[in-house]
Design an enzyme around this catalytic site. Structure first.
Site, mmCIF file in Angstrom:
data_model
loop_
_atom_site.group_PDB
_atom_site.id
_atom_site.type_symbol
_atom_site.label_atom_id
_atom_site.label_comp_id
_atom_site.label_asym_id
_atom_site.label_seq_id
_atom_site.Cartn_x
_atom_site.Cartn_y
_atom_site.Cartn_z
ATOM 1 N N ASP A 91 -5.658 -0.631 -7.963
ATOM 2 C CA ASP A 91 -5.373 -1.648 -6.937
ATOM 3 C C ASP A 91 -6.354 -2.795 -7.152
ATOM 4 O O ASP A 91 -7.340 -2.922 -6.438
ATOM 5 C CB ASP A 91 -5.535 -1.025 -5.543
ATOM 6 C CG ASP A 91 -5.284 -2.043 -4.431
ATOM 7 O OD1 ASP A 91 -4.624 -3.070 -4.697
ATOM 8 O OD2 ASP A 91 -5.753 -1.807 -3.301
ATOM 9 N N ASP A 125 -18.062 -0.257 -11.865
ATOM 10 C CA ASP A 125 -17.021 -0.858 -12.669
ATOM 11 C C ASP A 125 -15.982 0.204 -13.049
ATOM 12 O O ASP A 125 -16.332 1.212 -13.672
ATOM 13 C CB ASP A 125 -17.691 -1.448 -13.915
ATOM 14 C CG ASP A 125 -16.761 -2.333 -14.705
ATOM 15 O OD1 ASP A 125 -15.529 -2.077 -14.696
ATOM 16 O OD2 ASP A 125 -17.247 -3.289 -15.320
ATOM 17 N N GLU A 161 -14.949 1.032 -6.550
ATOM 18 C CA GLU A 161 -14.827 -0.390 -6.187
ATOM 19 C C GLU A 161 -16.079 -1.108 -6.698
ATOM 20 O O GLU A 161 -17.190 -0.655 -6.469
ATOM 21 C CB GLU A 161 -14.675 -0.509 -4.665
ATOM 22 C CG GLU A 161 -14.884 -1.897 -4.070
ATOM 23 C CD GLU A 161 -13.892 -2.949 -4.559
ATOM 24 O OE1 GLU A 161 -12.678 -2.742 -4.451
ATOM 25 O OE2 GLU A 161 -14.357 -3.997 -5.075
ATOM 26 N N HIS A 219 0.822 -1.219 0.000
ATOM 27 C CA HIS A 219 0.000 0.000 0.000
ATOM 28 C C HIS A 219 0.854 1.267 0.000
ATOM 29 O O HIS A 219 0.529 2.242 -0.677
ATOM 30 C CB HIS A 219 -0.989 -0.035 1.176
ATOM 31 C CG HIS A 219 -2.049 -1.077 0.988
ATOM 32 N ND1 HIS A 219 -2.369 -2.013 1.947
ATOM 33 C CD2 HIS A 219 -2.831 -1.355 -0.077
ATOM 34 C CE1 HIS A 219 -3.314 -2.811 1.478
ATOM 35 N NE2 HIS A 219 -3.608 -2.432 0.244
HETATM 36 N N1 AG3 Z 1 -4.287 -6.433 -4.983
HETATM 37 C C1 AG3 Z 1 -3.190 -7.126 -5.603
HETATM 38 C C2 AG3 Z 1 -3.204 -8.610 -5.375
HETATM 39 C C3 AG3 Z 1 -2.236 -9.299 -6.250
HETATM 40 C C4 AG3 Z 1 -2.198 -10.749 -6.001
HETATM 41 N N2 AG3 Z 1 -1.554 -11.362 -7.109
HETATM 42 C C5 AG3 Z 1 -0.489 -12.102 -7.064
HETATM 43 N N3 AG3 Z 1 0.015 -12.508 -5.926
HETATM 44 N N4 AG3 Z 1 0.058 -12.425 -8.174
HETATM 45 C C6 AG3 Z 1 -4.307 -6.479 -3.596
HETATM 46 C C7 AG3 Z 1 -5.298 -5.603 -2.982
HETATM 47 C C8 AG3 Z 1 -4.709 -4.956 -1.793
HETATM 48 N N5 AG3 Z 1 -5.316 -3.718 -1.516
#
Ligand code: AG3
Length: 282
Positions: A157, A139, A107, A63
């Site tokens: 994200d 979306d 989101e 983050h």
């Molecule tokens: N978003 C990214 C998750 C990635 C997982 N992928 C992977 N390990 N290849 C996470 C959300 C956090 N706010």
């Protein structure tokens, strides 16, 4: 004790497992399978469709790097768009910046926001109560195609490009982001673990290129995104944004007066150094 372990299903022949010390929430939402459980090493863990999204123990790395790197490179971000980010971790970090006047978070899954507020309160830390925040349930690809808003930084994200996250790795999405980015703006996005998901890096570089004069990636090692470092996509019309001088970053960081656990101006600079096999893939 098979049923007390959580086995990540991202890669067919390799992955990580967690003991599930307690299931806090598990439900098929309108969009995806959402689980939040307790683990003795990582604290509370959240997964979507079988893929670990965030844990209390290591979330700060991801983050902070996905937020402070573009914001300090920009230097005076007033309006920020977050696509996804339903656990609230990015929102919390963006709001630490005194320059930020307006944050829009789009989101797709309202239940992710609600359950993370309840079971991962240390992620959002009350961020949703901040008057600068507007949450849109919808979306991300439609939002960037139609919004009248303009943003200095856009942070994607998302989940991996399987299921609901797929649309956020398309040319149409990148075109929309370019459209609503102010001059001098930066777009960043989670882009997978390059060692395991190198195709994703190549594809993103290719798809960004018609819309952004400058594209690159930067890296951060997040233990629960297994398989090596995570690659974060970076796109802008201004190539000098990725090479802002260390003393400039140090001055901005100091002036902002915010606390971090991972990000430093020095880590920021080093994160843009890419290994040969990644350079060859983009
Ligand atoms: N978003 C990214 C998750 C990635 C997982 N992928 C992977 N390990 N290849 C996470 C959300 C956090 N706010």
């Amino acid at each position: 004790s098979q049923d007390t372990r959580y086995l990540e299903s991202l890669y067919p022949g390799y992955g990580q497992s967690f003991t599930i010390d307690k299931v806090l929430f598990h439900h098929q939402t309108e969009h995806q399978d959402l689980i939040i459980f307790e683990n003795q090493e990582m604290g509370r863990v959240m997964a979507l469709d079988g893929v670990i999204q965030t844990t209390e123990r290591d979330e700060f790395i991801y983050h902070e790097m996905l937020t402070h790197t573009p914001l300090f490179a920009h230097g005076n971000a007033k309006s920020v768009l977050i696509i996804g980010g339903g656990d609230g971790g990015i929102l919390r970090e963006v709001l630490k910046h005194p320059t930020v006047e307006r944050v829009t978070m789009v989101e797709i899954d309202q239940q992710v926001i609600e359950m993370c507020k309840e079971y991962l309160p240390n992620h959002s830390q009350g961020a949703y109560e901040d008057a600068r925040v507007q949450v849109v349930i919808g979306d991300g690809k439609d939002f960037v195609a139609n919004s009248d808003g303009r943003f200095d930084v856009i942070i994607s994200d998302s989940t991996d490009p399987i299921g609901p996250g797929e649309a956020l790795f398309t040319s149409v999405f990148y075109e929309g982001c370019k459209r609503i980015l102010n001059e001098g703006g930066v777009f960043v996005a989670q882009n997978g673990v390059c060692f395991m998901q190198l195709d994703e890096v190549t594809t993103t570089a290719k798809r960004l290129s018609p819309y952004f004069a400058d594209r690159t990636f930067y890296c951060a090692a997040v233990p629960t995104y297994v398989g090596g470092v995570m690659t974060l996509a970076w796109a802008s019309q201004d190539p000098s944004l990725k090479t802002v001088a260390l003393d400039t970053l140090q001055a901005r960081f100091k002036a902002a007066g915010l606390k971090t656990r991972y990000y430093t101006p020095e880590v920021h600079k080093g994160a843009f150094a890419l290994p040969r096999y990644v350079l060859d893939a983009i």
